[in-house]
Design a protein around this motif. Structure first.
Motif, short mmCIF file in Angstrom:
data_model
loop_
_atom_site.label_atom_id
_atom_site.label_comp_id
_atom_site.label_asym_id
_atom_site.label_seq_id
_atom_site.Cartn_x
_atom_site.Cartn_y
_atom_site.Cartn_z
N ASP A 126 0.82 -1.21 0.00
CA ASP A 126 0.00 0.00 0.00
C ASP A 126 0.85 1.25 0.00
O ASP A 126 0.34 2.36 0.08
CB ASP A 126 -0.95 0.01 1.20
N SER A 127 2.18 1.10 -0.10
CA SER A 127 3.05 2.27 -0.18
C SER A 127 3.10 2.85 -1.59
O SER A 127 3.45 4.01 -1.77
CB SER A 127 4.47 1.91 0.27
N ASP A 128 2.77 2.06 -2.60
CA ASP A 128 2.85 2.53 -3.98
C ASP A 128 1.66 3.41 -4.34
O ASP A 128 0.52 3.09 -3.99
CB ASP A 128 2.91 1.35 -4.95
N LYS A 148 -0.49 7.87 4.17
CA LYS A 148 0.30 8.66 5.13
C LYS A 148 1.22 9.64 4.39
O LYS A 148 1.34 10.80 4.78
CB LYS A 148 1.13 7.74 6.03
N LYS A 149 1.86 9.17 3.33
CA LYS A 149 2.76 10.04 2.57
C LYS A 149 2.03 11.25 2.00
O LYS A 149 2.55 12.36 1.98
CB LYS A 149 3.42 9.26 1.43
N ARG A 179 8.62 4.07 2.12
CA ARG A 179 7.97 2.83 2.53
C ARG A 179 6.70 3.10 3.36
O ARG A 179 5.94 2.18 3.64
CB ARG A 179 8.93 1.98 3.36
N GLN A 180 6.49 4.34 3.73
CA GLN A 180 5.28 4.69 4.46
C GLN A 180 4.06 4.39 3.58
O GLN A 180 4.13 4.47 2.36
CB GLN A 180 5.28 6.18 4.82
N PRO A 181 2.92 4.03 4.19
CA PRO A 181 1.70 3.83 3.39
C PRO A 181 1.38 5.06 2.55
O PRO A 181 1.65 6.20 2.97
CB PRO A 181 0.62 3.60 4.46
N PHE A 182 0.83 4.84 1.38
CA PHE A 182 0.54 5.93 0.46
C PHE A 182 -0.32 7.00 1.12
O PHE A 182 -0.06 8.21 0.97
CB PHE A 182 -0.16 5.39 -0.79
#
Length: 345
Positions: free
Chosen positions: A19-21, A112-113, A107-110
């Motif tokens: 889910d980081s992408d 969150k980023k 690498r943070q979840p999308f």
């Protein structure tokens, strides 16, 4: 390269992946559907080469070595618009720490980023919102961070520390290189010390996720940089390509070197002596790529002009940036310096 018919399967896999992408396929589904209807599976082979390599430790040797080093920097800027530097004064520890922290934040979840208070809209960017075809889409994500905001980045304090160390050392390198390039034009480097300040420059951390199903998608679409020059720290994956002698060539990564490329402002300021060269990043089907770029920029009100007879009319950096943004919105691509030629109508 996967066939265009694999798009639906890949889309389903993407929904189940990390889910980081960023959700490229869902967001740009209409663009990929066009390719599915009219597949183009041509793969173009690009020759790999090494950029001119300059050892900056020679600047501390005798006068003849120092002058030869400066000459190599100027010649590469004229003939290639790109070169590499080693013994550049930025320690391996600083570069490795920056890369380590960069990977962590990507690498943070999308969610969150894209919503973090400091790393939010306007700082975190991905894809190409204005894209109307796949050739205009950049399969990448980035944090675009002004120097003035590095020390105040919310939850990512360890990243802030690594960026701050990098920024301090790379700013010194930028001023050194600008001084050399100015000297070789017979100009004074005080212009850069007065106009290219920490408050006017910025960093961009990039991640290029794997793109396994279509080679026609760029990690970063072909462009020239709008600054004086860019200093790039990249990993060993490769993917950076530039135009040389009318054809695309692939840059072989050098883990010991930083890549320097001339931007539009330096080409104009040097009256076309130094070259701002078109470049791009191609996607990798299986491996992600990371890089960090430092953009050496002046304030928006800085005026770009040179000695007569000049190729370009006088313009400010703010005017240049505004014109680039207008062209991208209207045309889908940057026009750049040709807008400011004295012969332009």
């Amino acid at each position: 390269m996967a066939k265009s018919g694999d798009f639906v399967e890949y889309l389903n896999q993407e929904r189940l992946s990390m889910d980081s992408d960023p959700p490229f396929c869902q967001t740009y589904k209409a663009l990929f559907d066009k390719i599915s209807e009219n597949p183009c599976n041509k793969v173009v082979t690009v020759e790999e080469c090494e950029l001119p390599l300059v050892d900056l430790s020679r600047l501390d040797l005798d006068e003849s070595e120092m002058e030869e080093c400066k000459r190599e920097i100027a010649m590469a800027s004229q003939e290639w618009g790109f070169f590499q530097v080693i013994n550049h004064g930025i320690s391996r520890d600083i570069l490795e720490k920056l890369r380590e922290e960069q990977v962590k934040v990507f690498r943070q979840p999308f969610d969150k980023k894209s919503t973090e208070e400091k790393f939010a809209t306007g700082c975190y960017r991905w894809g190409t919102p204005s894209a109307t075809c796949l050739q205009q889409l950049s399969w990448s994500e980035a944090f675009h961070i002004p120097m003035t905001e590095i020390s105040d980045s919310g939850a990512f304090s360890s990243l802030s520390s690594a960026m701050e160390q990098f920024a301090i050392t790379v700013a010194g390198l930028a001023q050194k290189l600008a001084g050399i390039l100015a000297e070789k034009l017979g100009q004074k480097s005080t212009f850069f010390k007065e106009n290219c300040l920490p408050s006017t420059c910025y960093l961009r951390m990039n991640r290029y996720p794997p793109c396994p199903f279509y080679s026609g998608v760029h990690g970063l679409m072909p462009h020239t940089d709008s600054d004086f020059f860019t200093i790039l720290h990249q990993d060993e994956v490769g993917g950076l390509q530039l135009v040389k002698d009318g054809k695309w060539i692939s840059v072989k990564p050098n883990p010991e070197a930083l890549v320097i490329n001339i931007g539009d402002l330096f080409q104009a300021w040097s009256n076309d002596v130094y070259k701002s060269v078109e470049h791009r990043v191609v996607t990798n089907p299986t491996v992600e790529r990371f890089s960090t770029a430092y953009f050496f920029c002046p304030s928006y009100d800085t005026v770009i002009q040179n000695s007569e007879p000049s190729v370009y009319r006088k313009f400010s950096f703010g005017e240049f940036r505004q014109q680039v943004q207008e062209d991208v919105q209207k045309l889908g691509h940057k026009v750049g310096l040709s807008r400011f030629l004295l012969s332009h109508k």
